[in-house]
Design an enzyme around this catalytic site. Structure first.
Site, PDB file in Angstrom:
ATOM      1  N   HIS A   1      13.988  66.772  79.423  1.00  0.00           N
ATOM      2  CA  HIS A   1      15.394  66.351  79.532  1.00  0.00           C
ATOM      3  C   HIS A   1      16.310  67.363  78.833  1.00  0.00           C
ATOM      4  CE1 HIS A   1      14.886  62.298  81.257  1.00  0.00           C
ATOM      5  NE2 HIS A   1      13.820  62.155  80.475  1.00  0.00           N
TER       6      HIS A   1
ATOM      7  N   ASP B   1      15.082  60.367  84.593  1.00  0.00           N
ATOM      8  CA  ASP B   1      14.601  58.981  84.563  1.00  0.00           C
ATOM      9  C   ASP B   1      15.343  58.247  85.673  1.00  0.00           C
ATOM     10  OD1 ASP B   1      13.156  59.589  82.247  1.00  0.00           O
ATOM     11  OD2 ASP B   1      14.740  58.881  80.914  1.00  0.00           O
TER      12      ASP B   1
ATOM     13  N   GLU C   1       5.098  56.690  82.045  1.00  0.00           N
ATOM     14  CA  GLU C   1       6.421  56.105  82.348  1.00  0.00           C
ATOM     15  C   GLU C   1       6.673  56.226  83.848  1.00  0.00           C
ATOM     16  OE1 GLU C   1       9.212  58.345  79.949  1.00  0.00           O
ATOM     17  OE2 GLU C   1       8.683  57.261  78.138  1.00  0.00           O
TER      18      GLU C   1
ATOM     19  N   HIS D   1       9.905  58.401  84.828  1.00  0.00           N
ATOM     20  CA  HIS D   1      10.159  59.769  84.327  1.00  0.00           C
ATOM     21  C   HIS D   1       9.474  60.826  85.199  1.00  0.00           C
ATOM     22  CE1 HIS D   1      10.697  62.805  80.955  1.00  0.00           C
ATOM     23  NE2 HIS D   1       9.705  63.355  81.639  1.00  0.00           N
TER      24      HIS D   1
END
Ligand SMILES: C[C@@H](N)C(=O)N[C@H](C)C(=O)O
Ligand SMILES: [Zn+2]
Length: 246
Positions: free
Chosen positions: A151, A158, A216, A219
């Site tokens: 990120h 996300d 996740e 992500h």
């Protein structure tokens, strides 16, 4: 002492020991790693990199991706920190050019089936990752600031899927930032529609070059992101710069 050792002993035993202790840094040296991490904090420095490599330019996502929906949780208190991590007025997000283009292709493909993407977060300033880590020191769910996050490099996102007609989210089994094994891709004890939705998100993202994070479902990141520097530049500065390139 060194000269008294036999030559074969020096080659077979001492050299590998010197090599291994040099290459594999012990845990106690992790702190010095983070000190050495290169972080661009000055927007002018970022601009120099973007001017010499157009792929490094940060693109505001809704300018590239038609019908994209934002739900930028870190601009609100509705996140695992229960704090506004970005200036509350932050209503846009950014990715480096190749990642923004890949996302545009994802949206184009999905929209043919009436499905779109909702973005929870994309570029995240490095200082925010540092704050996340103070609360959650678990690399399955939060990037270790010693290495930084995709990120911070502008190549991770996300997101979830939505129905483009009514903008409702497709069920994914857990909410965003649910830091438990239920959110892992390997967790398959879920109803068929949820598995199908996760699979649709994953296969479409992978088709356009993104990789999934095993822990996740929301992500995704572009591989080989290390060529993009870690940034700690405010959204306000990026918005100002992006408006000059419209
Ligand atoms: C905090 C969560 N949304 C996330 O993005 N986690 C990954 C591991 C990251 O911090 O890069
Ligand atoms: Zn993420």
């Amino acid at each position: 002492m060194y000269n008294k050792l036999t030559k074969p002993f020096r080659i077979k035993v001492l050299l590998p020991v010197i090599f291994l202790t040099t290459v594999f840094i012990p845990g106690s040296a992790q702190d010095s790693l983070s000190k050495k991490l290169f972080v661009i904090k000055d927007v002018k420095e970022y601009l120099k990199t973007a001017n010499s490599d157009p792929g490094k330019r940060m693109i505001e996502l809704s300018s590239k991706v038609p019908r994209l929906v934002y739900d930028l949780r870190y601009s609100t208190r509705e996140n695992f920190m229960n704090l506004e991590m970005y200036t509350p007025a932050t209503a846009v997000s950014f990715l480096r050019t190749p990642a923004a283009e890949a996302l545009s292709n994802v949206q184009k493909e999905l929209s043919a089936a009436g499905i779109g993407v909702k973005v929870f977060d994309a570029y995240r300033p490095y200082s925010v990752t540092v704050k996340f880590w103070e609360l959650v020191k678990d690399e399955r769910y939060v990037a270790n600031p010693a290495r930084g996050s995709g990120h911070n490099r502008g190549i991770a996102i996300d997101l979830t899927l939505i129905n483009l007609n009514n903008l409702s989210e497709l069920p994914m089994g857990t909410g965003f930032d649910n830091f438990s094994d239920t959110a892992h891709h390997s967790f398959v004890a879920l109803p068929a529609d949820i598995l199908k939705n996760r699979k649709l998100l994953r296969t479409t993202m992978e088709k356009y070059g993104f990789k999934a994070l095993e822990t996740e479902w929301w992500h995704y990141f572009l591989p080989e992101g290390n060529r993009f520097e870690i940034l700690d530049i405010s959204f306000q500065e990026l918005i100002k710069e992006a408006s000059k390139h419209k």
